[in-house]
Design an enzyme around this catalytic site. Structure first.
Site, mmCIF file in Angstrom:
data_model
loop_
_atom_site.group_PDB
_atom_site.id
_atom_site.type_symbol
_atom_site.label_atom_id
_atom_site.label_comp_id
_atom_site.label_asym_id
_atom_site.label_seq_id
_atom_site.Cartn_x
_atom_site.Cartn_y
_atom_site.Cartn_z
ATOM 1 N N TRP A 181 0.812 -1.222 0.000
ATOM 2 C CA TRP A 181 0.000 0.000 0.000
ATOM 3 C C TRP A 181 0.842 1.268 0.000
ATOM 4 C CZ3 TRP A 181 1.487 2.816 4.078
ATOM 5 C CH2 TRP A 181 1.985 2.147 5.195
ATOM 6 N N CYS A 182 2.132 1.126 0.183
ATOM 7 C CA CYS A 182 3.016 2.286 0.345
ATOM 8 C C CYS A 182 3.366 2.901 -1.010
ATOM 9 C CB CYS A 182 4.288 1.865 1.083
ATOM 10 S SG CYS A 182 5.571 3.126 1.137
ATOM 11 N N LEU A 183 3.185 4.199 -1.137
ATOM 12 C CA LEU A 183 3.516 4.917 -2.363
ATOM 13 C C LEU A 183 4.990 4.794 -2.705
ATOM 14 C CD1 LEU A 183 3.002 6.995 -4.657
ATOM 15 C CD2 LEU A 183 3.364 8.793 -2.943
ATOM 16 N N SER A 328 7.086 5.639 4.068
ATOM 17 C CA SER A 328 5.723 5.655 4.582
ATOM 18 C C SER A 328 5.685 4.889 5.889
ATOM 19 C CB SER A 328 4.757 5.013 3.574
ATOM 20 O OG SER A 328 4.730 5.739 2.365
#
Length: 489
Positions: A181-183, A328
């Site tokens: 989910w981390c950009l 993140s």
């Protein structure tokens, strides 16, 4: 007497006759010449009373008296206020721990490092090494501009079952700990896989075996990531086979990579790691300390922050949290529990001056470390996710004017703390506000002549009271005796 005056007219003769007359005609009171048990007791009581009252007066003379007044804050120490602190976070890594300050005037300073020191600690707050040097994490890192899909998956997926085996198998293992989910993890993924495939082709794991690039999905391997103290995504760790710590479950001394994340830089970095290793011996050589992109990773997941910051004398905030410009954080996994060893405002008062101040005001310094030793903890879980710990501090300036020191300044404060649910990254926040008023305490000197006068008054007063009491007792006893003998008055 008349004859004396007529014959000689002498004043001396007159005085002599007057003395003879008084001696013969007046009698000394019997209560002053007759010894009695009550008189002896009264004398002893009078003596002890004088000693006691003299001691009390002497103690009052030697004691320090002060007067207190409340005035407008003069701020003679300038427009800035120093905040000293020593705070331990058992679950916040020094890798990302950041100290920020802000105020109502718009000042906003992030990740202050010049006056702050960091030390890695374990869950028992014990240090695990020397001072931690994390460098800056706020610069913009370079990533690949275009995504090339033809390289596919080049790195090896690691999990709890194969991690320990592989980490002991290769002289160098470079691992990307990421979250889907981390950009930033998604931006790194193409260049990481591309670099991993290039390294695999140049240094075949079967034929060469000096280096391997792997990856760990922290959403699936949470315990493995916690064991390696991963708190921000992505975290790139460099494990070296030659630096095993056998007494710590086989963990390795390792480094964190903070450099650019484009394919070219990653490949160059991996090749620099392999270069010192002989293909024949596969022995570890000394690393190049000049490469600032690689620094030791934290050995434990806790951090102790100590130092000071300067803030303007207006309402503001001191915030400690995890911060990075290229990582993140999973807010639900962040735990900002902390123990405050020291938190004070203003300049430190020298020990010699403080000892003298204790004579003037025994309580001074009592709130200098009001939060000293206080622990504020939260526990990981759904009900304690995203918890920010906030402290509200009301600060009052106190000035003490003494005879030996003109002015001594101290800042005292009251503190109220609470746990707050927040959607943002959890933090430890110290909200401070200075009172526009200050307390002025002045030491009052006492006159020595006033002390002597009081001592004389004590001696004379005790004698007078003792005489009156003795006279009353003596006359009362005589009256009682006459009544008993049946005499009529």
């Amino acid at each position: 007497m008349l004859c004396c005056l007529h014959v000689g007219g002498s004043l001396l003769c007159l005085s002599y006759l007057y003395f003879e007359f008084c001696f013969c005609c007046r009698k000394i009171p019997r209560d002053l010449t007759e010894a009695s048990l009550s008189g002896a007791g009264l004398s002893i009581v009078a003596a002890f009373s004088m000693i006691f009252l003299f001691g009390m007066e002497l103690n009052n003379y030697l004691s320090v008296s002060t007067s207190t007044s409340v005035i407008i804050d003069k701020s003679s120490d300038g427009e800035f206020l120093r905040i000293d602190f020593n705070i331990s976070f058992p679950a916040l890594s020094c890798e990302f721990a950041s100290v920020d300050v802000s105020d109502v005037l718009g000042t906003n300073r992030l990740n202050i490092t010049k006056t702050i020191r960091k030390f890695s600690i374990d869950h028992n707050l014990k240090p695990t090494g020397s001072e931690f040097q994390s460098g800056t994490l706020s610069r913009v890192l370079k990533h690949d501009d275009e995504v090339d899909e033809e390289y596919g998956e080049g790195s090896v997926s690691l999990n709890a079952q194969n991690f320990d085996r592989i980490v002991h198998q290769y002289p160098i293992l470079v691992v990307n700990f990421f979250a889907p989910w981390c950009l930033w993890s998604n931006r790194l993924k193409p260049s990481w896989e591309k670099a991993a495939k290039i390294i695999r082709e140049r240094y075949d794991p079967e034929m060469d075996g000096r280096i391997l690039l792997g990856k760990v999905d922290c959403t699936e391997e949470g315990e493995l990531c916690r064991r390696n103290h991963i708190q921000g995504y992505p975290s790139i760790r460099i494990f070296r086979k030659g630096s095993d710590i056998r007494d710590d479950h086989g963990h390795h001394d390792h480094e964190s990579y903070y450099g650019d994340r484009d394919t070219e830089t990653l490949v160059t970095t991996m090749e620099s790691l392999v270069a010192p290793i002989s293909l024949e011996s596969r022995k570890l050589a000394l690393e190049d300390k000049s490469d600032d992109a690689k620094r030791p990773a934290p050995l434990t997941g806790g951090c102790r922050l100590e130092g000071f910051v300067r803030v303007k004398k207006v309402p503001g905030n001191l915030v400690i949290s995890a911060r990075s410009g290229a990582h993140s954080f999973d807010a639900s996994q962040m735990n900002m529990s902390h123990v405050i060893s020291h938190l004070s405002f203003g300049k430190k008062i020298p020990a010699r001056v403080m000892s003298d101040m204790k004579r003037v005001l025994p309580y001074i310094g009592g709130s200098h470390d009001r939060l000293n030793g206080q622990a504020y903890t939260t526990h990981r879980g759904d009900s304690n996710a995203n918890v920010t710990i906030e402290h509200y501090l009301q600060i009052v300036k106190t000035e003490v004017m003494t005879r030996s020191y003109k002015i001594v300044e101290e800042y005292e404060y009251t503190a109220h703390s609470s746990l707050v649910q927040s959607l943002a990254i959890p933090a430890a926040k110290f909200h401070f506000e200075l009172s526009p008023m200050q307390v002025l305490i002045t030491q009052n000197s006492k006159s020595f002549w006033h002390f002597i006068t009081n001592v004389c008054a004590i001696i004379g007063g005790v004698f007078t009271v003792a005489g009156i009491v003795d006279s009353i007792l003596h006359n009362t006893l005589r009256l009682v005796k006459k009544v008993e003998l049946g005499k009529n008055f």
